[in-house]
Design an enzyme around this catalytic site. Structure first.
Site, short mmCIF file in Angstrom:
data_model
loop_
_atom_site.label_atom_id
_atom_site.label_comp_id
_atom_site.label_asym_id
_atom_site.label_seq_id
_atom_site.Cartn_x
_atom_site.Cartn_y
_atom_site.Cartn_z
N ALA A 71 106.89 9.00 -68.45
CA ALA A 71 106.52 9.76 -69.32
C ALA A 71 107.42 11.04 -69.34
CB ALA A 71 105.01 10.50 -69.08
N VAL A 72 107.85 11.26 -70.95
CA VAL A 72 109.04 12.30 -70.86
C VAL A 72 108.39 13.20 -71.96
CG1 VAL A 72 111.23 12.93 -72.00
CG2 VAL A 72 110.93 10.92 -70.54
N GLU A 104 104.88 -3.20 -68.14
CA GLU A 104 104.03 -3.62 -69.30
C GLU A 104 104.37 -2.28 -70.35
OE1 GLU A 104 102.14 -5.55 -65.98
OE2 GLU A 104 102.12 -3.34 -66.43
N ASN A 109 105.15 0.41 -79.15
CA ASN A 109 106.29 1.37 -78.65
C ASN A 109 107.87 1.02 -78.67
OD1 ASN A 109 107.45 3.54 -77.27
ND2 ASN A 109 105.96 3.84 -75.68
N TYR A 116 114.12 0.44 -72.24
CA TYR A 116 113.91 -0.70 -71.25
C TYR A 116 115.03 -1.67 -71.36
CZ TYR A 116 109.87 1.79 -69.65
OH TYR A 116 108.69 2.73 -69.27
#
Length: 151
Positions: A71-72, A104, A109, A116
Site C-alpha cells: 500500500a502506498v 494476488e 488494478n 509487478y
C-alpha cells in the site's frame, strides 16, 4: 526515501495505510503478529521526511515467498515508493533462500499489475471472485535469477 523493516512500533502507521487503501485490511491481531515477524512474515515501510508513505509485506515459507500486501499513500504514488518496497521484498526473499515469489492482485488494478510486471512478475492464472470487487490475477517471479528491474 528510506526503506526499512517494520517493527511493532510501526503498527499505527501500517494499520492506517491498511485501512485506508486495502479492501480487506488485516485484523489488529494478525497485523501485530506479522509486525513481530511471526510465521515467516516481514514487513517493510517507506518513509519520506519522517512520514510513512508506504509499506509492503511478505511471508516466506521454505523456498517460496508470498507478497501479502503493498500500500502506498496517494500523495506518494508514481514516485518510486512501490518499486522500492517490491525490491526490498525481493531482496529479503533472496536472503531467506526463496526461489519464487507469488502474489494476488485484483485484475482491475492495472497500476499494481504494471508495477509487478516491471519487477519481473508474470500472470500465472486467475482466481475467480477472490476479492469483493473482482477476480485476482495470481502472479509469480523467480527471484534468484531476476533481481533487476526492467527498464
Amino acid at each position: 526515501m528510506e526503506i526499512v523493516r517494520c517493527s511493532l512500533s510501526d503498527f499505527d502507521d501500517v494499520a492506517l495505510l491498511e485501512r485506508k487503501y486495502l479492501s480487506a485490511p488485516w485484523s489488529d491481531t494478525d497485523l501485530k503478529a506479522a509486525l513481530s515477524g511471526n510465521d515467516g512474515y516481514a514487513l517493510f515501510k517507506a518513509t519520506k521526511d519522517g512520514k510513512t508513505v508506504g509499506y509492503g509485506g511478505v511471508q516466506t515459507i521454505a523456498d517460496e515467498g508470498n507478497i501479502t500486501n503493498v500500500a502506498v499513500d496517494e500523495d506518494a504514488r508514481r514516485q518510486g515508493v512501490g518499486s522500492a518496497i517490491v525490491e526490498a521484498i525481493k531482496s529479503h526473499c533472496v536472503d531467506k533462500g526463496a526461489r519464487r515469489i507469488y502474489l494476488e492482485v485484483c485484475v482491475n488494478n492495472s497500476a499494481a499489475i504494471k508495477l509487478y510486471e516491471k519487477h519481473g512478475f508474470e500472470k500465472a492464472y486467475a482466481r475467480k471472485n477472490y476479492y469483493k470487487d473482482g477476480d485476482a490475477a495470481v502472479m509469480s517471479c523467480e527471484v534468484l535469477c531476476s533481481r533487476s528491474v526492467k527498464a
